[in-house]
Design a protein around this motif. Structure first.
Motif, PDB file in Angstrom:
ATOM      1  N   ILE A  74       0.841  -1.204   0.000  1.00  0.00           N
ATOM      2  CA  ILE A  74       0.000   0.000   0.000  1.00  0.00           C
ATOM      3  C   ILE A  74       0.870   1.246   0.000  1.00  0.00           C
ATOM      4  CG2 ILE A  74      -1.700   1.310   1.332  1.00  0.00           C
ATOM      5  CD1 ILE A  74      -2.804  -1.370   2.322  1.00  0.00           C
ATOM      6  N   TYR A  75       1.929   1.219   0.791  1.00  0.00           N
ATOM      7  CA  TYR A  75       2.857   2.353   0.853  1.00  0.00           C
ATOM      8  C   TYR A  75       3.524   2.583  -0.507  1.00  0.00           C
ATOM      9  CZ  TYR A  75       6.559   5.366   2.752  1.00  0.00           C
ATOM     10  OH  TYR A  75       7.399   6.425   3.016  1.00  0.00           O
ATOM     11  N   SER A  76       3.833   1.508  -1.205  1.00  0.00           N
ATOM     12  CA  SER A  76       4.489   1.628  -2.508  1.00  0.00           C
ATOM     13  C   SER A  76       3.565   2.247  -3.549  1.00  0.00           C
ATOM     14  CB  SER A  76       4.966   0.256  -2.987  1.00  0.00           C
ATOM     15  OG  SER A  76       3.874  -0.598  -3.280  1.00  0.00           O
ATOM     16  N   LEU A  77       2.260   2.120  -3.338  1.00  0.00           N
ATOM     17  CA  LEU A  77       1.310   2.722  -4.290  1.00  0.00           C
ATOM     18  C   LEU A  77       1.448   4.239  -4.322  1.00  0.00           C
ATOM     19  CD1 LEU A  77      -1.963   0.633  -3.756  1.00  0.00           C
ATOM     20  CD2 LEU A  77      -0.575   0.768  -5.831  1.00  0.00           C
ATOM     21  N   LEU A  78       1.798   4.842  -3.193  1.00  0.00           N
ATOM     22  CA  LEU A  78       2.022   6.283  -3.154  1.00  0.00           C
ATOM     23  C   LEU A  78       3.197   6.662  -4.044  1.00  0.00           C
ATOM     24  CD1 LEU A  78       1.425   9.089  -2.004  1.00  0.00           C
ATOM     25  CD2 LEU A  78       2.876   8.509  -0.039  1.00  0.00           C
ATOM     26  N   PHE A  79       4.277   5.898  -3.942  1.00  0.00           N
ATOM     27  CA  PHE A  79       5.437   6.125  -4.799  1.00  0.00           C
ATOM     28  C   PHE A  79       5.059   5.957  -6.264  1.00  0.00           C
ATOM     29  CE2 PHE A  79       8.931   4.284  -7.227  1.00  0.00           C
ATOM     30  CZ  PHE A  79       9.929   5.235  -7.059  1.00  0.00           C
ATOM     31  N   ILE A  84       4.677   7.817 -11.390  1.00  0.00           N
ATOM     32  CA  ILE A  84       4.208   7.405 -12.718  1.00  0.00           C
ATOM     33  C   ILE A  84       3.031   8.249 -13.172  1.00  0.00           C
ATOM     34  CG2 ILE A  84       3.217   5.496 -14.041  1.00  0.00           C
ATOM     35  CD1 ILE A  84       4.720   3.588 -12.208  1.00  0.00           C
ATOM     36  N   HIS A  85       1.983   8.299 -12.364  1.00  0.00           N
ATOM     37  CA  HIS A  85       0.769   9.015 -12.776  1.00  0.00           C
ATOM     38  C   HIS A  85       0.998  10.529 -12.826  1.00  0.00           C
ATOM     39  CE1 HIS A  85      -3.585   9.267 -13.420  1.00  0.00           C
ATOM     40  NE2 HIS A  85      -3.575  10.306 -12.602  1.00  0.00           N
ATOM     41  N   LEU A  86       1.637  11.073 -11.789  1.00  0.00           N
ATOM     42  CA  LEU A  86       1.895  12.518 -11.758  1.00  0.00           C
ATOM     43  C   LEU A  86       3.202  12.889 -12.454  1.00  0.00           C
ATOM     44  CD1 LEU A  86       0.777  13.408  -8.113  1.00  0.00           C
ATOM     45  CD2 LEU A  86      -0.569  13.408 -10.222  1.00  0.00           C
ATOM     46  N   GLN A  87       3.955  11.876 -12.899  1.00  0.00           N
ATOM     47  CA  GLN A  87       5.191  12.072 -13.671  1.00  0.00           C
ATOM     48  C   GLN A  87       6.214  12.948 -12.946  1.00  0.00           C
ATOM     49  OE1 GLN A  87       4.202  13.429 -17.621  1.00  0.00           O
ATOM     50  NE2 GLN A  87       3.297  11.472 -18.198  1.00  0.00           N
ATOM     51  N   TYR A 189       2.644  -2.369 -16.169  1.00  0.00           N
ATOM     52  CA  TYR A 189       3.819  -3.145 -15.779  1.00  0.00           C
ATOM     53  C   TYR A 189       4.644  -2.402 -14.736  1.00  0.00           C
ATOM     54  CZ  TYR A 189       3.135  -6.755 -19.300  1.00  0.00           C
ATOM     55  OH  TYR A 189       2.630  -7.812 -20.026  1.00  0.00           O
ATOM     56  N   GLN A 190       4.733  -1.087 -14.845  1.00  0.00           N
ATOM     57  CA  GLN A 190       5.491  -0.317 -13.870  1.00  0.00           C
ATOM     58  C   GLN A 190       4.804  -0.318 -12.513  1.00  0.00           C
ATOM     59  OE1 GLN A 190       5.849   3.409 -15.973  1.00  0.00           O
ATOM     60  NE2 GLN A 190       7.827   2.859 -16.859  1.00  0.00           N
ATOM     61  N   TYR A 191       3.496  -0.177 -12.503  1.00  0.00           N
ATOM     62  CA  TYR A 191       2.757  -0.274 -11.242  1.00  0.00           C
ATOM     63  C   TYR A 191       2.952  -1.655 -10.619  1.00  0.00           C
ATOM     64  CZ  TYR A 191      -0.004   4.028 -10.757  1.00  0.00           C
ATOM     65  OH  TYR A 191      -0.398   5.324 -10.521  1.00  0.00           O
ATOM     66  N   GLY A 192       2.845  -2.692 -11.445  1.00  0.00           N
ATOM     67  CA  GLY A 192       3.017  -4.045 -10.934  1.00  0.00           C
ATOM     68  C   GLY A 192       4.406  -4.279 -10.356  1.00  0.00           C
ATOM     69  N   ALA A 193       5.427  -3.740 -11.024  1.00  0.00           N
ATOM     70  CA  ALA A 193       6.803  -3.901 -10.535  1.00  0.00           C
ATOM     71  C   ALA A 193       6.994  -3.187  -9.203  1.00  0.00           C
ATOM     72  CB  ALA A 193       7.786  -3.363 -11.575  1.00  0.00           C
ATOM     73  N   ILE A 194       6.436  -2.001  -9.053  1.00  0.00           N
ATOM     74  CA  ILE A 194       6.589  -1.242  -7.815  1.00  0.00           C
ATOM     75  C   ILE A 194       5.840  -1.924  -6.671  1.00  0.00           C
ATOM     76  CG2 ILE A 194       6.059   0.946  -6.675  1.00  0.00           C
ATOM     77  CD1 ILE A 194       6.531   2.315  -9.379  1.00  0.00           C
ATOM     78  N   ILE A 195       4.656  -2.436  -6.946  1.00  0.00           N
ATOM     79  CA  ILE A 195       3.902  -3.146  -5.908  1.00  0.00           C
ATOM     80  C   ILE A 195       4.637  -4.423  -5.490  1.00  0.00           C
ATOM     81  CG2 ILE A 195       1.751  -4.371  -5.424  1.00  0.00           C
ATOM     82  CD1 ILE A 195       0.333  -2.354  -7.243  1.00  0.00           C
TER      83      ILE A 195
END
Length: 301
Positions: A74-79, A84-87, A189-195
Motif C-alpha cells: 500500500i505504501y508503494s502505491l504512493l510512490f 508514474i501518474h503525476l510524472q 507493468y510499472q505499477y506491478g513492478a513497484i507493488i
C-alpha cells in the motif's frame, strides 16, 4: 584469523543477507520496468515496523509477515502514483519516501506503543528458527524467510528470462516508447513492478524485526536499503548477480560485527559495510550499470 573466518561467519552472512537481497530484488524489478527506486530504505523500514505492529495486533508471527507485506504494498502505491501518474522525478520521490517512512514510523511508535526510540516485548514471539543438520552448523538458526528468499531468487530469474510477461517487463524498461508502440501497457507493468517491490521490501523488513531480532527501533534499517541499491547495480540488474553482490555486502557486515569481539572500536567496525560500498562504487564507476540506472530513472516518464 581462525577466530574471524569460520563456519559461524558464513551462518551470520546468510542471516544478514536476507534483508539486503530482498530489497535489492525489489529494486531490480523496478529498474527492469524503467523506474529507478531509491526509496528502498523507506520501504524496508515501513515493513519492519508493520511486522512488529502486525504481531502485536494479530498475535501470530506469520500473519504479521503478511500484514507487513500488505502495508508496504500500500505504501508503494504512493510512490507509484506520484512517480508514474503525476510524472514526478522518481529519484526525488524515492528520497521523499525515505524521509516519510522515517517520520511516519517514529510517530506511530510513539502514538501506538507510547515509547520512544525502540519497542520490545519479551512475550512477543519472532519467526521460528529452522535447523538443517550437517555442513558444520552453517544452516542452523535460520528463519523461514531465508529459505523463501532462495526460492524467490530462482523464481524471479525464471520469470524475467523464461516467461512472456517477464520479457514484456524487460521491454518496458529497455525502451518504453517501442514497448508502447506494440501495445504493451507500460504503466500497468510499472505499477506491478513497484507493488511487487513493496512485497519484497515487506519481507525484508519482517526479517529485520522478527527474524534477526524481535523488536523495532527508529531507523533500524541503518542504510541497508541504500546498500541494496548498490548491490542491485553491481549485480547488473540480474537476480543471480544481485544475489552474489548482496552476499558480499552481507559478509562485510558480518565481519564488522565479528571484529567488535577483538576489542576494536565499534565506531570503526560499523563503518566497514559502508566503506566497502563506497569503494565498490569507485571501482565500478565506469561500468554499464551507471548508464542503465540513469536511463531507468527517466524512462518512467
Amino acid at each position: 584469523m581462525e577466530q574471524l573466518l569460520d563456519l559461524s561467519l558464513i551462518n551470520s552472512t546468510i542471516r544478514m543477507v536476507v534483508p539486503i537481497l530482498l530489497a535489492a530484488l525489489g529494486g531490480l524489478l523496478c529498474a527492469r520496468a524503467g523506474v529507478f527506486n531509491v526509496g528502498l530504505e523507506g520501504f524496508v523500514l515501513v515493513g519492519a515496523f508493520s511486522a512488529i505492529l502486525g504481531n502485536y495486533l494479530l498475535g501470530n508471527v506469520f500473519l504479521a509477515v503478511i500484514f507487513a507485506v500488505v502495508c508496504v504494498m500500500i505504501y508503494s502505491l504512493l510512490f507509484a502514483y506520484v512517480g508514474i501518474h503525476l510524472q514526478a522525478n522518481v529519484i526525488v520521490v524515492g528520497i521523499s519516501m525515505n524521509f516519510l517512512a522515517l517520520g511516519l514510523t517514529t510517530f506511530c511508535l510513539r502514538a501506538i506503543f507510547h515509547v520512544k526510540g525502540a519497542y520490545y516485548d519479551k512475550n512477543m514471539i519472532g519467526l521460528p528458527k529452522w535447523d538443517i543438520p550437517g555442513l558444520g552448523g552453517v544452516l542452523t538458526g535460520l528463519s523461514p524467510l531465508v529459505f523463501l528468499t532462495v526460492i524467490l531468487v530462482i523464481g524471479l530469474h525464471f520469470f524475467l528470462y523464461r516467461t512472456v510477461t517477464g520479457f514484456r517487463l524487460l521491454a518496458v524498461g529497455e525502451n518504453s516508447i517501442a514497448a508502447k508502440s506494440i501495445g504493451i501497457k507500460i504503466h500497468r507493468y510499472q505499477y506491478g513492478a513497484i507493488i511487487a517491490c513493496g512485497a519484497f521490501c515487506g519481507l525484508a523488513g519482517a526479517q529485520l524485526s522478527l527474524g534477526n531480532l524481535t523488536m523495532f527501533s527508529e531507523g533500524m534499517t541503518a542504510g541497508r536499503g541504500f546498500i541494496s541499491l548498490v548491490a542491485m547495480m553491481l549485480g547488473q540488474f540480474s537476480p543471480i548477480g544481485v544475489t552474489l553482490s548482496s552476499l558480499f555486502f552481507a559478509l562485510m557486515e558480518a565481519i564488522s560485527i565479528r571484529l567488535q569481539g577483538f576489542a576494536l572500536p565499534t565506531q570503526f567496525t560499523m563503518m566497514i559495510p559502508y566503506v566497502v560500498t563506497l569503494i565498490a562504487l569507485f571501482f565500478f564507476r565506469k561500468s554499464s550499470y551507471l548508464s542503465d540506472a540513469q536511463k531507468s530513472s527517466g524512462s518512467s516518464r
